[in-house]
Design a protein around this motif. Structure first.
Motif: not given
Length: 106
Positions: A46-50, A68-71, A87-89, A100-106
C-alpha cells in the motif's frame, strides 16, 4: 448510506488516534477500546501518506466514519500492536452498496 451489517465485525480492537508530533515525539490520544471490526492478516503493498510503497500485514474493516488517522496505534485481537498506514473510506453514495472504512496496518 448502507453500512456493513454489525455481525460482520466479529473482532474487537483498541485504537489510539494519532494526534501529531510533540516536543518528545509522536503523540496519541486516549485509547478507544472495544471497537467492532473485521481483521484480516494479508500481506499486500500500500502507499503511506507520503506516497511511499510499504507492506501492510493486517487490514481492519470497520463501520463508516471510523476515527483512525494514519499513524494511529491499533491493538489487534491477538494482542499485537501496529500502526495505521493508510485509511480508506469505501463509500457508494446513492447506490445502496455496503460502506465501510478500511485501515491498512504495518
Amino acid at each position: 448510506m448502507t453500512a456493513l451489517p454489525p455481525w460482520i465485525f466479529c473482532h474487537r480492537i483498541t485504537i489510539e488516534p494519532y494526534e501529531g508530533r510533540g516536543a518528545y515525539g509522536e503523540v496519541w490520544g486516549a485509547p478507544v477500546p472495544d471497537v467492532p471490526a473485521l481483521v484480516t492478516h494479508t500481506v499486500k503493498k500500500v502507499r503511506n501518506p507520503t506516497g511511499d510503497e510499504v507492506t501492510s500485514t493486517a487490514q481492519v474493516y470497520a463501520a463508516p466514519g471510523l476515527t483512525c488517522p494514519a499513524g494511529s496505534r491499533i491493538t489487534l485481537p491477538d494482542g499485537r500492536t501496529t500502526k495505521a498506514v493508510q485509511v480508506s473510506p469505501h463509500t457508494a453514495p446513492g447506490l445502496g452498496l455496503p460502506e465501510c472504512t478500511e485501515v491498512s496496518c504495518e
